[in-house]
Scaffold this motif. Structure first.
Motif, mmCIF file in Angstrom:
data_model
loop_
_atom_site.group_PDB
_atom_site.id
_atom_site.type_symbol
_atom_site.label_atom_id
_atom_site.label_comp_id
_atom_site.label_asym_id
_atom_site.label_seq_id
_atom_site.Cartn_x
_atom_site.Cartn_y
_atom_site.Cartn_z
ATOM 1 N N VAL A 1 56.901 40.048 40.911
ATOM 2 C CA VAL A 1 55.443 40.156 40.917
ATOM 3 C C VAL A 1 54.852 39.445 42.125
ATOM 4 N N SER A 2 55.595 38.505 42.700
ATOM 5 C CA SER A 2 55.077 37.718 43.808
ATOM 6 C C SER A 2 55.128 38.516 45.105
ATOM 7 N N GLY A 3 54.445 37.999 46.135
ATOM 8 C CA GLY A 3 54.460 38.636 47.443
ATOM 9 C C GLY A 3 53.071 38.938 47.948
ATOM 10 N N ALA A 4 52.987 39.219 49.222
ATOM 11 C CA ALA A 4 51.702 39.432 49.872
ATOM 12 C C ALA A 4 51.022 40.718 49.430
ATOM 13 N N PHE A 5 51.757 41.599 48.761
ATOM 14 C CA PHE A 5 51.195 42.891 48.413
ATOM 15 C C PHE A 5 50.835 43.003 46.932
ATOM 16 N N VAL A 6 50.746 41.851 46.247
ATOM 17 C CA VAL A 6 50.403 41.838 44.830
ATOM 18 C C VAL A 6 49.179 40.962 44.610
ATOM 19 N N GLY B 1 38.995 38.853 34.954
ATOM 20 C CA GLY B 1 37.546 38.828 34.855
ATOM 21 C C GLY B 1 36.848 39.498 36.017
ATOM 22 N N GLY B 2 37.453 40.530 36.566
ATOM 23 C CA GLY B 2 36.847 41.256 37.659
ATOM 24 C C GLY B 2 37.057 40.638 39.020
ATOM 25 N N ARG B 3 37.750 39.520 39.094
ATOM 26 C CA ARG B 3 37.998 38.849 40.369
ATOM 27 C C ARG B 3 39.478 38.925 40.716
ATOM 28 N N SER B 4 39.777 39.128 41.996
ATOM 29 C CA SER B 4 41.157 39.239 42.461
ATOM 30 C C SER B 4 41.679 37.895 42.960
ATOM 31 N N TYR B 5 42.929 37.598 42.591
ATOM 32 C CA TYR B 5 43.580 36.365 43.024
ATOM 33 C C TYR B 5 44.943 36.713 43.616
ATOM 34 N N PRO B 6 45.254 36.232 44.810
ATOM 35 C CA PRO B 6 46.604 36.448 45.344
ATOM 36 C C PRO B 6 47.635 35.636 44.558
ATOM 37 N N VAL B 7 48.808 36.202 44.372
ATOM 38 C CA VAL B 7 49.902 35.498 43.700
ATOM 39 C C VAL B 7 50.556 34.557 44.701
ATOM 40 N N VAL B 8 50.645 33.270 44.342
ATOM 41 C CA VAL B 8 51.208 32.279 45.264
ATOM 42 C C VAL B 8 52.620 31.847 44.872
ATOM 43 N N ARG B 9 53.022 32.132 43.621
ATOM 44 C CA ARG B 9 54.361 31.724 43.204
ATOM 45 C C ARG B 9 54.769 32.510 41.965
ATOM 46 N N THR C 1 65.049 35.766 28.841
ATOM 47 C CA THR C 1 64.042 36.735 28.379
ATOM 48 C C THR C 1 63.607 37.732 29.435
ATOM 49 N N GLY C 2 63.796 37.428 30.693
ATOM 50 C CA GLY C 2 63.304 38.292 31.755
ATOM 51 C C GLY C 2 61.823 38.132 32.038
ATOM 52 N N ALA C 3 61.144 37.253 31.306
ATOM 53 C CA ALA C 3 59.715 37.029 31.511
ATOM 54 C C ALA C 3 59.478 36.321 32.840
ATOM 55 N N SER C 4 58.289 36.508 33.397
ATOM 56 C CA SER C 4 57.909 35.869 34.650
ATOM 57 C C SER C 4 56.686 34.988 34.438
ATOM 58 N N PHE C 5 56.722 33.808 35.051
ATOM 59 C CA PHE C 5 55.582 32.898 35.085
ATOM 60 C C PHE C 5 55.003 32.969 36.498
#
Length: 355
Positions: A110-115, A120-128, A136-140
Motif C-alpha cells: 500500500v505504501s509508495g509515492a503513487f498511493v 473524511g474527504g481529505r487525501s493523505y500520502p502514505v509515509v510508511r 495475517t497478511g494485514a498491513s498497518f
C-alpha cells in the motif's frame, strides 16, 4: 424501521456530513494508550477511547443500530487510491489511531509515492507500511495526520452464527450482514498464527477488500479479506491487534511463539482413539516434528503425542483453538498449559518466545 436481525438485510446507503464531531472522536485515542491495549479472551474488549463509556449498551432497534454505526464508524473509514486515478479505490481500511495509523487487509503493498489515503474527504500520502506477513497478511499503514476519528474494538472471535454485523466499504455506505459461521483450516496448524475466518452471507462484499466490519455497537470486529463460494470472509481483529501493539512499541511486527504444530481434535475426524487418547477436544501435537527444536514448547517439556487441554484455565475447544489462546499474548509472557499424554495429566509452565 423494524426488520428481523436474522435475515440478510439489503444494502443501506447513508449520506452523512463527515466533518461533524471528527475532532471530538479523534482526540480520544492515542498511540501510547493503544500500545498498552490487551484484548481479553472470551469478552468484548474495552473500547480504547473513553473507558467511562463502558458498559456500552446494545441498540434496541435496527434503526438505532444504523444511527449509532453511521455516527461512530463511517467517519473512520479509509479509501486507498492510486494517485491520479480517483474513479475507484483499490482497497478500504480503518483508522486505528488519531495520529494516522490505519489497518487494511489489502494483500499487496500500500505504501509508495503513487498511493494516497482518503479520510473524511481529505487525501493523505502514505509515509510508511508495516505488514504482518507471516500471521495475517494485514498491513498497518501510516499517514501524517492528527485528530482523526477512530474505531473502538470488539471481538471477532466471539461472533456466532446469526449475529448482525455492518460492513463499511466507504464513508458513505453501509452493508448490513449476517454471520453464517466461523471457519478454520484443517490438518496440521501452527500455534503461532490465527487460523479463524468468519463467513458472512454476502457474495459481493468480498470485492471490497479491507472494508471494516463492525458489530451492532459500532465496534470493529474484523476486515473483509476475500469472497469465495458465495460468501465473504472476515479476518477477526483479535489476532491482528497484538501485532499492531508491537508496531507501536518497537516499530515492527513481533509475535509470541509457542512453537508447535497441532491438530484440533474438535474439528478433525478420522483419527484413531489411540492418537486422540479418547478426547474430543484439545490440541494434539501429532507427528515427530510437531514440537519445533529450541522452541518455547520444547524448552518447557512438551513432546509429540501431548494434547494441550487449556491455556491459563481457558479450554481448547470449539470456541477457542490453541492458536487463538497464544496469538493474543506477547513474547515473554508466561502461560500455564494443562496437558495430557499417555502417562497422565500435568501442568506445564511455558514462557513464550518470539516469532
Amino acid at each position: 424501521m423494524q426488520q428481523s436481525w436474522k435475515l440478510t438485510i439489503r444494502t443501506v446507503c447513508i449520506s452523512i456530513l463527515l466533518g461533524f464531531g471528527a475532532g471530538v472522536l479523534g482526540t480520544a485515542l492515542t498511540s501510547n494508550y493503544l500500545s498498552d491495549y490487551a484484548l481479553t479472551l472470551g469478552e468484548l474488549s474495552a473500547p480504547t477511547r473513553l473507558s467511562e463509556e463502558l458498559p456500552r449498551s446494545s441498540p434496541q432497534t435496527y434503526g438505532d443500530a444504523v444511527r449509532e454505526v453511521t455516527e461512530s464508524v463511517l467517519p473512520g473509514v479509509v479509501r486507498f487510491y492510486s494517485v491520479g486515478s480517483y474513479a475507484e479505490p483499490f482497497a478500504s481500511g480503518a483508522v486505528l489511531t488519531s495520529d494516522g495509523w490505519i489497518l487494511t487487509s489489502w494483500e499487496y503493498p500500500v505504501s509508495g509515492a503513487f498511493v494516497t489515503a482518503v479520510i473524511g474527504g481529505r487525501s493523505y500520502p502514505v509515509v510508511r507500511e508495516v505488514k504482518d506477513s507471516f500471521a495475517t497478511g494485514a498491513s498497518f499503514v501510516k499517514v501524517d495526520a492528527s485528530n482523526l476519528p477512530v474505531f473502538a474494538f470488539g471481538s471477532g472471535f466471539d461472533l456466532a452464527p446469526g449475529d448482525q454485523l455492518f460492513a463499511a466499504p466507504s464513508p458513505t455506505a453501509l452493508f448490513a450482514e449476517t454471520v453464517v459461521e466461523a471457519r478454520w483450516l484443517t490438518g496440521s496448524l501452527s500455534s503461532d498464527a490465527p487460523q479463524r475466518l468468519v463467513a458472512i452471507e454476502d457474495p459481493l462484499l468480498g470485492a471490497y477488500q479491507g472494508s471494516p466490519v463492525v458489530n451492532v455497537r459500532g465496534e470493529l470486529v474484523g476486515l473483509v479479506t476475500h469472497g469465495s463460494a458465495g460468501f465473504t470472509f472476515v479476518l477477526p481483529i483479535d489476532g491482528v491487534l497484538p501485532a499492531f501493539n508491537a508496531v507501536l512499541r518497537e516499530g515492527n511486527v513481533t509475535r509470541a511463539a509457542l512453537g508447535v504444530n497441532f491438530v484440533d481434535l474438535t474439528r478433525n475426524l478420522g483419527l484413531s482413539e489411540e492418537d486422540t487418547l479418547g478426547l474430543a477436544q484439545g490440541a494434539l501435537l501429532r507427528g515427530t516434528t510437531s514440537v519445533k527444536k529450541g522452541s518455547a514448547a520444547a524448552i518447557a517439556g512438551l513432546v509429540p503425542g501431548d494434547v494441550v487441554l487449556s491455556v491459563d484455565g481457558v479450554s481448547v475447544d470449539a470456541h477457542r483453538s490453541l492458536d487463538e489462546l497464544i496469538v493474543t499474548h506477547a513474547p515473554g509472557d508466561t502461560l500455564t498449559l494443562r496437558v495430557v499424554s499417555e502417562s497422565g495429566e500435568r501442568e506445564v509452565k511455558v514462557t513464550l518466545g518470539t516469532l
